[in-house]
Design a protein around this motif. Structure first.
Motif, PDB file in Angstrom:
ATOM      1  N   GLU A 169       2.580   3.212  -5.146  1.00 22.06           N
ATOM      2  CA  GLU A 169       1.553   4.256  -5.068  1.00 22.06           C
ATOM      3  C   GLU A 169       0.313   3.737  -4.337  1.00 22.06           C
ATOM      4  N   ALA A 170      -0.047   2.486  -4.576  1.00 19.58           N
ATOM      5  CA  ALA A 170      -1.190   1.901  -3.865  1.00 19.58           C
ATOM      6  C   ALA A 170      -0.895   1.824  -2.368  1.00 19.58           C
ATOM      7  N   GLN A 171       0.338   1.471  -2.009  1.00 25.43           N
ATOM      8  CA  GLN A 171       0.722   1.415  -0.595  1.00 25.43           C
ATOM      9  C   GLN A 171       0.587   2.798   0.056  1.00 25.43           C
ATOM     10  N   VAL A 172       1.059   3.806  -0.650  1.00 21.53           N
ATOM     11  CA  VAL A 172       1.016   5.177  -0.114  1.00 21.53           C
ATOM     12  C   VAL A 172      -0.430   5.624   0.070  1.00 21.53           C
ATOM     13  N   ARG A 173      -1.252   5.381  -0.944  1.00 19.49           N
ATOM     14  CA  ARG A 173      -2.665   5.786  -0.843  1.00 19.49           C
ATOM     15  C   ARG A 173      -3.373   5.037   0.277  1.00 19.49           C
ATOM     16  N   LEU A 174      -3.088   3.747   0.415  1.00 18.56           N
ATOM     17  CA  LEU A 174      -3.702   2.970   1.490  1.00 18.56           C
ATOM     18  C   LEU A 174      -3.283   3.519   2.850  1.00 18.56           C
ATOM     19  N   GLU A 180     -10.188   1.578  -0.017  1.00 21.50           N
ATOM     20  CA  GLU A 180      -9.325   0.741   0.815  1.00 21.50           C
ATOM     21  C   GLU A 180      -9.379  -0.713   0.357  1.00 21.50           C
ATOM     22  N   THR A 181     -10.572  -1.212   0.089  1.00 20.26           N
ATOM     23  CA  THR A 181     -10.728  -2.596  -0.378  1.00 20.26           C
ATOM     24  C   THR A 181      -9.976  -2.814  -1.687  1.00 20.26           C
ATOM     25  N   LEU A 182     -10.126  -1.894  -2.627  1.00 19.79           N
ATOM     26  CA  LEU A 182      -9.461  -2.010  -3.931  1.00 19.79           C
ATOM     27  C   LEU A 182      -7.938  -1.921  -3.791  1.00 19.79           C
ATOM     28  N   LEU A 183      -7.479  -1.031  -2.942  1.00 17.40           N
ATOM     29  CA  LEU A 183      -6.036  -0.879  -2.743  1.00 17.40           C
ATOM     30  C   LEU A 183      -5.436  -2.109  -2.070  1.00 17.40           C
ATOM     31  N   ARG A 184      -6.154  -2.673  -1.111  1.00 18.60           N
ATOM     32  CA  ARG A 184      -5.666  -3.895  -0.458  1.00 18.60           C
ATOM     33  C   ARG A 184      -5.564  -5.037  -1.467  1.00 18.60           C
ATOM     34  N   LYS A 185      -6.537  -5.133  -2.351  1.00 13.81           N
ATOM     35  CA  LYS A 185      -6.497  -6.181  -3.375  1.00 13.81           C
ATOM     36  C   LYS A 185      -5.338  -5.939  -4.344  1.00 13.81           C
ATOM     37  N   ARG A 210      -0.692  -1.915  11.967  1.00 15.87           N
ATOM     38  CA  ARG A 210      -0.618  -3.253  11.347  1.00 15.87           C
ATOM     39  C   ARG A 210      -0.185  -3.126   9.881  1.00 15.87           C
ATOM     40  N   TRP A 211      -0.817  -2.177   9.183  1.00 16.82           N
ATOM     41  CA  TRP A 211      -0.455  -1.985   7.774  1.00 16.82           C
ATOM     42  C   TRP A 211       1.007  -1.560   7.656  1.00 16.82           C
ATOM     43  N   HIS A 212       1.430  -0.609   8.470  1.00 15.62           N
ATOM     44  CA  HIS A 212       2.790  -0.084   8.402  1.00 15.62           C
ATOM     45  C   HIS A 212       3.821  -1.182   8.667  1.00 15.62           C
ATOM     46  N   ALA A 213       3.529  -2.046   9.598  1.00 15.86           N
ATOM     47  CA  ALA A 213       4.459  -3.148   9.913  1.00 15.86           C
ATOM     48  C   ALA A 213       4.580  -4.134   8.753  1.00 15.86           C
TER      49      ALA A 213
END
Length: 133
Positions: free
Chosen positions: A108-113, A93-98, A128-131
Motif C-alpha cells: 500500500e505504501a508503494q502504491v501511494r508513493l 512522500e518522505t514518510l512513504l519512502r522511509k 526511477r521509483w517504478h524500476a
C-alpha cells in the motif's frame, strides 16, 4: 463491565471484536482508540482502525505512536496518510519512502508513493521509483 471500568483492556478488546463481526466497525472506533492508548492492540486492530479512518483523526494518538515507535512502518504509514489528507505531499512522500526502506513489501505504501510521484509531474522520478519497485 465497561460501565464500571470503561478502560478495561479485555472488555474493550471483546467489544471491538463483536462490533467488527456484526459489521458495526465505525462504532468500534472509541474502543479501538482506548486499546491504542493503553498499548494493548493487535496488528489486525491497527489495520481495522486505519481502514475505517479512526486513527487518522487523532493527532495525539499518532504523536504517541511516533514517539514510542518512530520506525514502525504502520506508524509511518498512518502519518503519511495524515500528511496526504492535508495535501502535504512532500511530507507524505518522505514518510512513504522511509516505510518502504524499512519494509520493501509494504504494498500500500508503494502504491501511494507511486500515486504521489505521478501527481508531482516528475516523470523521471516516477520512472526511477517504478524500476525499483
Amino acid at each position: 463491565m465497561l460501565r464500571h471500568q470503561p478502560r478495561h483492556p479485555l472488555a474493550n478488546n471483546v467489544l471491538v471484536g463483536l462490533l467488527g463481526l456484526s459489521g458495526r466497525r465505525q462504532e468500534a472506533i472509541p474502543y479501538l482508540l482506548e486499546l491504542m492508548l493503553k498499548d494493548r492492540f493487535t496488528v489486525h486492530q491497527l489495520v481495522l482502525l486505519g481502514a475505517i479512518g479512526g486513527a487518522q483523526h487523532d493527532d495525539a494518538l499518532l504523536e504517541k505512536w511516533k514517539r514510542n515507535s518512530p520506525d514502525d512502518p504502520a506508524v509511518l504509514q498512518a502519518l503519511a496518510w495524515k500528511a496526504m489528507s492535508k495535501n502535504d505531499l512532500s511530507e507524505a512522500e518522505t514518510l512513504l519512502r522511509k516505510t518502504i526502506e524499512i519494509n520493501p513489501l509494504a504494498v500500500e505504501a508503494q502504491v501511494r508513493l507511486g500515486t504521489i510521484l505521478l501527481q508531482s509531474s516528475s516523470w523521471a522520478e516516477f520512472e526511477r521509483w517504478h524500476a525499483s519497485a
